[in-house]
Motif scaffolding. Sequence first.
Motif, PDB file in Angstrom:
ATOM      1  N   CYS A   1      27.006 119.567  -7.240  1.00  9.61           N
ATOM      2  CA  CYS A   1      27.176 118.273  -7.664  1.00  9.61           C
ATOM      3  C   CYS A   1      27.964 117.131  -9.222  1.00  9.61           C
ATOM      4  O   CYS A   1      27.256 118.279 -10.462  1.00  9.61           O
ATOM      5  CB  CYS A   1      26.452 116.804  -7.641  1.00  9.61           C
ATOM      6  SG  CYS A   1      27.110 115.095  -7.835  1.00  9.61           S
ATOM      7  N   PRO A   2      28.866 117.645  -8.717  1.00  7.80           N
ATOM      8  CA  PRO A   2      30.143 117.200 -10.228  1.00  7.80           C
ATOM      9  C   PRO A   2      29.498 116.035 -10.768  1.00  7.80           C
ATOM     10  O   PRO A   2      29.882 115.819 -12.078  1.00  7.80           O
ATOM     11  CB  PRO A   2      31.187 117.379 -10.142  1.00  7.80           C
ATOM     12  CG  PRO A   2      31.723 117.870  -8.552  1.00  7.80           C
ATOM     13  CD  PRO A   2      30.242 117.956  -7.870  1.00  7.80           C
ATOM     14  N   ALA A   3      29.300 115.033  -9.508  1.00 12.89           N
ATOM     15  CA  ALA A   3      28.988 113.404 -10.469  1.00 12.89           C
ATOM     16  C   ALA A   3      27.684 113.575 -10.609  1.00 12.89           C
ATOM     17  O   ALA A   3      27.254 112.559 -11.392  1.00 12.89           O
ATOM     18  CB  ALA A   3      29.225 112.366  -8.906  1.00 12.89           C
ATOM     19  N   GLY A   4      26.828 114.418 -11.031  1.00 17.96           N
ATOM     20  CA  GLY A   4      25.317 114.584 -11.116  1.00 17.96           C
ATOM     21  C   GLY A   4      24.372 113.301 -10.452  1.00 17.96           C
ATOM     22  O   GLY A   4      23.644 112.756 -10.639  1.00 17.96           O
TER      23      GLY A   4
END
Lengths: 290, 343
Positions: free
Chosen positions: A242-245
Amino acid sequence: MRELRELAVRLLETSDVQVVIGWEESRRGVRPAFAQTPAEAERLVFDQRCVHNLAAYLHPRRKHIRGLGRPAVVVKGCDARAVAGLIRDNQLRREDVVLIGVRCPGVWAENKAEGQPGNRRWAERCVSCPQRTPTLCDYLIGEDSPEPSGGPGLEAQVERIQALPMAERWAFWSSAFERCVRCYACREICPLCFCERCLADKSMPQWIESSPHRRGNLAWHLARALHLAGRCVGCGECERACPAGIPLSILNARLQQSVRERFEFVVSDDPVAPSPIGEFRVDDGQEFIR
Amino acid sequence: MRVISDADLRGLAADLLAAGSTVWGPARVPGSPRPGVEYRPLREAAELDLGAGLPFLPLKQVFLPPTEPLFWWERKGTEVRLVPPAPPNRRVVVIGARPCDAAGADAMDRVMGWDYRDELWFARRDAATVVTVACERPADEACFCSDVGLGPSHPRGSDLLLIPHPGGYAVEEVTAKGRELVAAFPHRFREDEQVTPGETAAAGPPRIDLAGVQRWLADHFEDETWNEVALRCHGCGACASVCPACHCFDIVDEPDSLLAGTRRRNWDSCQTSRFTVHASGHNPREGQHARVRQRVVHKFQVFPRRFGRLLCTGCGRCTRACPAGQDLFEILTLVSERALETS
């Protein structure tokens, strides 16, 4: 390492295996590797950095991997559970893959953000891992090692969120889902998200709005989590991708708790144990139907 | 040279917030399992955190939000009424952008103003003043801005460029917008003859031959290289989400009822299989190798040929974000070597 490489070379030279999927060194740590020759097999490594779940390369959507021929795959305990899931859900035939089990020492939490090097801690899922050594395998290599301990385990995280009052729990997830940009990296990397066409991509009708706004994101994350109930192996790949954490592992773990409590089912690497979503039992609880 | 102290930079953020501006800057994200900072709209100047390195996500969301309404529509009989979205805040200031992010927005300006002028994009670009802080050193080995014609203190895309020195920053006024910001808050800046303009970290000599890369890419659309590098790719598209220059979007209609709804645009990524699927079911980029190739060829051959700029600023975010260990600099090095072999 010698044991792994010798086995990989032997499999490529003497048996019907065209590729050994394992890990190799790169200039930024280890990463998935696809050894197709004995020389390439000499590059394979395994240690606490091997966080990736390589079972994701086995499902039918990975056409470019299926094209390589019959694979052997190195599996940790959690990876073997994913392979079992694929077999259980009829996405893979047991005889179509050779499984090289490793006695897993636990893996380090990956730290992708810049400027935070060296800060080694166990991946949350490895603290209180239900099964580090796979039973679903054709070969078993490596040595026993002490149980990973210290640092917050995933169960503790789940308890922390569960202990919050409803409004705060809602605020926690709302703010997490707000960061979602709907890239679906969580789905694409999931070894058990093998649908040829995902519910979220259907547009006639559009069941789930594709926009990364509050409504669309909530619908997506609930659908994703529910579709993995009784199937998620807890490998944490969705959260890692997940790039958004977004802390998806907490949601997944809570759901597996529910499945355990209601259906007495624990996701294991037994490929024939029927999963709650795959079987019908007349004595399933139905007190929610009023 | 004109300088601004650490305290005055924070003070500038406070002044701007007090004046009703939207101020973006690197800040901690509560509840995220990932340490570090992200670009966020600040509620107060104290949130500004300039010492925590490169944000994991790029700055592009300021100019191209992950989702935005294009218009709201309503049908009455045979009439259709269109309502445009509310205009953005008149003044937006980014404090603490990194040079790779500022340059990314500049690259996107080319395509957003090409065959059609994207009004929403330029409304946000025109409203925003970008105050960039030069990097003192590469964030880690994933960084390669100096290899793509930029560098740790490159001014492209910035309005003000701040070059760190002990206790503060030397201020380089890059554009008229930057000069206006200084003129509007003169008490936050002062002159210091001791401080001289200069590079922070020296931009090293490029390690890849960009011309060779471009040439090789033009001639090797079909090549075994693409199959090799695509093997580990899951097609998750995280690389596109974190890229400061990737700008593809999808347009969707979201009805509120049979008679009204919103048309929105949302981020999209060429790395997923559904990106190019035709209505017939045919997919011209069927394999993952074709999608990985698209990412490299578009950034390093197609875009520069048309616009004279690379669509990559060497920030290394795709490499950091990739869950499968894909490494764009490594791919470029490989292509650069193959270009040398075939020249």
